[in-house]
Write an enzyme that holds these catalytic residues in place. Sequence first.
Site, mmCIF file in Angstrom:
data_model
loop_
_atom_site.group_PDB
_atom_site.id
_atom_site.type_symbol
_atom_site.label_atom_id
_atom_site.label_comp_id
_atom_site.label_asym_id
_atom_site.label_seq_id
_atom_site.Cartn_x
_atom_site.Cartn_y
_atom_site.Cartn_z
ATOM 1 N N ARG A 82 0.845 -1.203 0.000
ATOM 2 C CA ARG A 82 0.000 0.000 0.000
ATOM 3 C C ARG A 82 0.876 1.246 0.000
ATOM 4 O O ARG A 82 1.788 1.377 0.802
ATOM 5 C CB ARG A 82 -0.904 0.011 1.232
ATOM 6 C CG ARG A 82 -1.621 1.328 1.514
ATOM 7 C CD ARG A 82 -2.945 1.418 0.789
ATOM 8 N NE ARG A 82 -3.546 2.736 0.876
ATOM 9 C CZ ARG A 82 -4.579 3.059 1.638
ATOM 10 N NH1 ARG A 82 -5.137 2.147 2.402
ATOM 11 N NH2 ARG A 82 -5.084 4.273 1.608
ATOM 12 N N ARG A 91 -5.344 1.760 -4.834
ATOM 13 C CA ARG A 91 -4.550 1.150 -3.769
ATOM 14 C C ARG A 91 -4.497 -0.356 -3.932
ATOM 15 O O ARG A 91 -5.472 -0.970 -4.358
ATOM 16 C CB ARG A 91 -5.077 1.518 -2.396
ATOM 17 C CG ARG A 91 -6.498 1.121 -2.142
ATOM 18 C CD ARG A 91 -7.116 2.019 -1.115
ATOM 19 N NE ARG A 91 -7.618 3.176 -1.798
ATOM 20 C CZ ARG A 91 -8.684 3.848 -1.465
ATOM 21 N NH1 ARG A 91 -9.368 3.509 -0.421
ATOM 22 N NH2 ARG A 91 -9.071 4.885 -2.153
ATOM 23 N N ASP A 94 -6.711 -1.790 1.073
ATOM 24 C CA ASP A 94 -7.186 -0.828 2.060
ATOM 25 C C ASP A 94 -7.936 -1.619 3.124
ATOM 26 O O ASP A 94 -8.842 -2.393 2.801
ATOM 27 C CB ASP A 94 -8.117 0.181 1.391
ATOM 28 C CG ASP A 94 -8.563 1.295 2.312
ATOM 29 O OD1 ASP A 94 -7.824 1.617 3.269
ATOM 30 O OD2 ASP A 94 -9.648 1.861 2.083
ATOM 31 N N ASP A 96 -9.931 -1.072 6.782
ATOM 32 C CA ASP A 96 -10.507 -0.068 7.677
ATOM 33 C C ASP A 96 -11.290 -0.721 8.802
ATOM 34 O O ASP A 96 -12.060 -1.657 8.554
ATOM 35 C CB ASP A 96 -11.488 0.845 6.909
ATOM 36 C CG ASP A 96 -10.802 1.761 5.931
ATOM 37 O OD1 ASP A 96 -9.763 2.340 6.286
ATOM 38 O OD2 ASP A 96 -11.308 1.903 4.802
#
Length: 158
Positions: A82, A91, A94, A96
Amino acid sequence: MRCYIGLGSNIGDSRAIIAEALKRLDELPGVAVGAVAPLYRTAPVGYVEQDYFINTVAEVSTTLTPRQLLDGLQQIENELGRVRVIRWGPRTVDLDILLYGEQTIDEPDLQVPHPRMGQRAFVMVPLADLNPELVVGGEKAHILARRLAEEQEIHIDK
């Protein structure tokens, strides 16, 4: 603690990268990956001059603090290549934290619940697959997901 982690990729072999990210997440000390939603192909949000994303959500159990979990997610992102160049840009991967139990955290680099999750079909549709009765922003996940799926481009990845 039960948490939900959003995963996305649009550089390289996104399906393989997400699979590897899930494997590494499950290997983090204090983390166990449970259910994982199907993969979805979704249009980019924010910066739209890029390829479509592959997205999913994983339910995990953890003994890590939110900060430790974030550090682990960022380590996985870094290991998988990344690079942060453009906000909402392309990307490799990712990861989260969407929800961390019932906790609310508002720090400059850690916000839980994820502040934009209730606006994004690529988060809410797979989250509703895992827990349709979950309440997000005062609305049940499956209702919010259905509405967002009508407004935004999202397809099951085949």
